[in-house]
Design a protein around this motif. Structure first.
Motif, short mmCIF file in Angstrom:
data_model
loop_
_atom_site.label_atom_id
_atom_site.label_comp_id
_atom_site.label_asym_id
_atom_site.label_seq_id
_atom_site.Cartn_x
_atom_site.Cartn_y
_atom_site.Cartn_z
N ALA A 1 0.91 -1.15 0.16
CA ALA A 1 -0.07 -0.03 -0.08
C ALA A 1 0.67 1.21 0.11
CB ALA A 1 -1.01 -0.12 1.22
N PHE A 2 0.33 2.41 -0.61
CA PHE A 2 0.89 3.70 -0.50
C PHE A 2 -0.05 4.60 0.18
CE2 PHE A 2 1.94 7.81 -2.72
CZ PHE A 2 3.26 7.52 -2.39
N LEU A 3 0.51 5.31 1.14
CA LEU A 3 0.06 6.17 1.99
C LEU A 3 0.41 7.48 1.43
CD1 LEU A 3 -0.75 3.55 3.35
CD2 LEU A 3 -0.48 5.01 5.73
N TYR A 4 -0.52 8.51 1.30
CA TYR A 4 0.28 9.79 0.98
C TYR A 4 -1.08 10.95 1.54
CZ TYR A 4 -3.22 9.72 -3.30
OH TYR A 4 -4.40 9.78 -3.84
N GLY A 5 -0.62 12.15 1.84
CA GLY A 5 -1.44 13.27 2.59
C GLY A 5 -0.28 14.20 3.18
N ASP A 6 -0.46 15.28 3.45
CA ASP A 6 0.17 16.30 3.95
C ASP A 6 0.57 15.85 5.31
OD1 ASP A 6 0.11 18.18 2.01
OD2 ASP A 6 -1.89 19.15 2.70
N THR A 7 1.64 16.69 5.94
CA THR A 7 2.06 16.32 7.21
C THR A 7 1.20 16.68 8.27
OG1 THR A 7 4.40 17.03 6.58
CG2 THR A 7 3.91 17.32 8.82
N GLY A 8 0.92 15.83 9.39
CA GLY A 8 0.02 15.91 10.24
C GLY A 8 -1.27 15.51 10.14
N VAL A 9 -1.63 14.68 9.07
CA VAL A 9 -2.98 14.15 8.75
C VAL A 9 -3.41 12.75 9.34
CG1 VAL A 9 -3.33 15.76 7.16
CG2 VAL A 9 -2.45 13.54 6.56
N GLY A 10 -2.17 12.14 10.16
CA GLY A 10 -2.75 10.85 10.77
C GLY A 10 -1.94 9.72 9.97
N LYS A 11 -1.20 9.79 9.12
CA LYS A 11 -0.62 8.60 8.15
C LYS A 11 0.37 7.87 9.51
CE LYS A 11 1.65 11.18 5.28
NZ LYS A 11 1.27 12.38 6.02
N THR A 12 1.19 8.24 10.07
CA THR A 12 1.81 7.64 10.84
C THR A 12 1.13 7.23 12.09
OG1 THR A 12 3.99 8.83 10.21
CG2 THR A 12 4.19 7.60 12.15
N ALA A 13 0.28 7.96 12.56
CA ALA A 13 -0.43 7.69 13.96
C ALA A 13 -1.21 6.51 13.67
CB ALA A 13 -1.35 9.07 14.27
N ALA A 14 -1.90 6.46 12.44
CA ALA A 14 -2.94 5.47 12.03
C ALA A 14 -1.96 4.03 11.77
CB ALA A 14 -3.65 5.74 10.81
N THR A 15 -0.75 4.15 11.19
CA THR A 15 -0.06 2.96 11.01
C THR A 15 0.37 2.74 12.13
OG1 THR A 15 0.80 3.79 8.69
CG2 THR A 15 2.14 2.10 9.77
N LYS A 16 0.85 3.05 13.19
CA LYS A 16 1.27 2.67 14.54
C LYS A 16 0.13 1.89 15.21
CE LYS A 16 5.21 5.90 15.35
NZ LYS A 16 5.65 7.14 16.36
N TYR A 17 -0.90 2.71 15.22
CA TYR A 17 -2.18 2.09 15.63
C TYR A 17 -2.56 1.02 15.33
CZ TYR A 17 -7.07 1.96 16.88
OH TYR A 17 -8.31 1.45 17.12
N LEU A 18 -2.78 0.59 13.92
CA LEU A 18 -3.01 -0.45 13.27
C LEU A 18 -1.93 -1.72 13.42
CD1 LEU A 18 -4.66 0.42 9.90
CD2 LEU A 18 -5.84 -0.28 12.16
N ARG A 19 -0.68 -1.32 13.38
CA ARG A 19 0.44 -2.14 13.78
C ARG A 19 0.28 -2.75 15.15
NH1 ARG A 19 6.85 -0.84 14.67
NH2 ARG A 19 7.30 -2.97 15.65
N GLU A 20 -0.06 -2.05 16.25
CA GLU A 20 0.12 -2.57 17.31
C GLU A 20 -1.32 -3.33 17.62
OE1 GLU A 20 -0.09 0.83 20.13
OE2 GLU A 20 2.14 1.54 19.49
N ASN A 21 -2.24 -2.98 16.89
CA ASN A 21 -3.69 -3.95 17.01
C ASN A 21 -3.50 -5.25 16.43
OD1 ASN A 21 -6.50 -2.36 18.30
ND2 ASN A 21 -4.92 -0.88 17.64
N LEU A 22 -2.85 -5.07 15.01
CA LEU A 22 -2.38 -6.30 14.46
C LEU A 22 -1.81 -7.30 15.19
CD1 LEU A 22 -2.49 -7.77 11.48
CD2 LEU A 22 -0.60 -6.70 10.87
#
Length: 426
Positions: free
Chosen positions: A56-77
């Motif tokens: 997958a390729f995630l894109y969007g401006d700085t501070g819109v939740g890309k890294t936070a969502a990735t960390k969150y889903l990684r921990e849950n996975l």
């Protein structure tokens, strides 16, 4: 000890849990991102089911939740896989290894991040200290071979997360090969999935078709937050981070509004603003964050953002900014291009230890033009008509000054050498 005044203590404490306001904090719930989380969960679900991973390729401006969502889903996975494995026989259990690489960490001055350097980073992430490889001295193919050998020593699925993947630039070898490594035959024992994260919208457009087919199997766009969403996010953080009496609804509203107006809906900026406002209020002995604290925090952050942006420039642009700083301090700005080039040449020769010549005036002007485009430098056009001629002069923009350039050099661990620009003629 109680009778001794502490030079570090404030009269009031407004922050009860500073960790909640840190960038690496992962909230228990990701707010205002239901649609993208649903898409993202679908990408990772095959791993939970023991199936081949998706890319997958995630894109969007700085501070819109890309890294936070990735960390969150990684921990849950990882948590859900552990729970599932507890119910499965050993030979049916799911193995997941996550390798997180921030490609920004491999950019220093003129040395740009490449597939080669990121591959070195993957190897060293998987190896113990004392057995790591250096970023030089190896043929590229040797590094790739070492990387694939290290990956194949793992089990099950390997999820490689490439944050700031756009820093790799034009060298996209890794972006093509890594997602297809099992199909190509580079690995046999594991299946590799790749998540690319980028703030640069144009990076995806410039990828070669073969890389798009490999990396961009699923594309997830993270839109900017609106002001209401920022308020919701900031309210949730404030509730956990600050004492109830430390802030009001107006505090949240103003921080959110400023972040929405000045940082394109960045939750990161809103959270930084709230934290700095609380710190300023504490330093002033105030029991509650006031508007003046938020306004001062906004100025502080803006200063830091400009310095950070200067730090990110390559060496040539840094040398030009330093040349302008010395010209400015000597009262020689606005200055014509040839004057800047003369000062720039002195700067380069002072810092250069390899004997490399400064760029020509034309080459330097290309970098100067970029600094104008980025908003660091302001150009003044002069036109005296047919008889008087036309020329340009340059000076710092309103947001930049010599001190900010000095601070940027310090952040880059570069000494601020005293360069004389006296004697430079127009």
């Amino acid at each position: 000890m109680d009778d001794v005044d502490s030079i570090f203590a404030d009269d009031v404490e407004l922050i009860k849990n500073a960790d909640v306001l840190e960038e690496d904090y992962t909230p228990d719930e990701i707010l205002c991102r239901d649609d993208v989380l649903q898409q993202y969960t679908s990408v990772l679900k095959p791993i939970y089911k023991g199936r081949p991973p998706q890319n997958a390729f995630l894109y969007g401006d700085t501070g819109v939740g890309k890294t936070a969502a990735t960390k969150y889903l990684r921990e849950n996975l990882e948590r859900d896989i552990k729970r599932k494995n507890d119910q499965l026989p050993e030979d049916e259990q799911i193995a997941l290894n996550v390798v997180w690489i921030n490609c920004e960490n491999f950019t220093t001055g003129d040395h740009k991040t490449s597939s080669y350097q990121v591959a070195v980073g993957v190897v060293n992430r998987l190896r113990e200290k004392g057995n790591r490889i250096t970023g030089t001295g190896y043929a590229p193919q040797d590094v790739y071979d070492i990387m694939y050998e290290e990956l194949d020593n793992l089990e099950g699925t390997v999820l490689v997360i490439l944050d700031e993947v756009d820093k790799i630039g034009n060298d996209d070898t890794l972006l093509y090969e890594l997602p297809r490594s099992r199909d190509i035959g580079y690995v046999e024992n594991v299946r590799v999935g790749v998540i690319g994260i980028s703030n640069d919208y144009t990076f995806r457009k410039n990828l070669s078709p073969k890389v798009k087919d490999s990396l961009c199997e699923t594309e997830i766009k993270f839109p900017a937050y609106n002001a209401t969403e920022l308020s919701d996010i900031l309210s949730a953080r404030a509730e956990r981070a600050l004492y109830d009496s430390a802030y009001t609804a107006e505090t949240i509203s103003l921080c959110s509004a400023l972040a929405y107006q000045e940082a394109s809906g960045s939750a990161r900026r809103a959270i930084r603003l709230l934290r700095r406002s609380a710190e300023i209020a504490e330093e002033n002995g105030s029991e509650q964050i006031e508007e003046r604290h938020i306004r001062q925090a906004d100025k502080d952050l803006e200063y830091g953002n400009i310095v950070e942006s200067i730090v990110d420039q390559d060496d040539e642009k840094l040398y030009i900014l330093k040349a302008l700083a010395h010209l400015d301090e000597t009262g020689l700005t606005p200055a014509r291009t040839r004057t800047i080039h003369a000062a720039y040449s002195r700067v380069v020769r002072s810092y250069n230890t390899t004997g490399k010549d400064p760029l020509t005036q034309r080459g330097m002007f290309n970098h100067l033009s970029k600094l104008v485009m980025f908003g660091f430098v302001h150009t003044i056009d002069h036109n005296k008509g047919a008889g008087g001629g036309q020329w340009n002069e340059h000076e710092f923009s309103d947001d930049v000054n010599p001190q900010k350039v000095k601070d940027a050099f310090e952040d880059r661990d570069l000494d601020w050498l005293d360069i004389s620009v006296r004697g430079i003629k127009e």
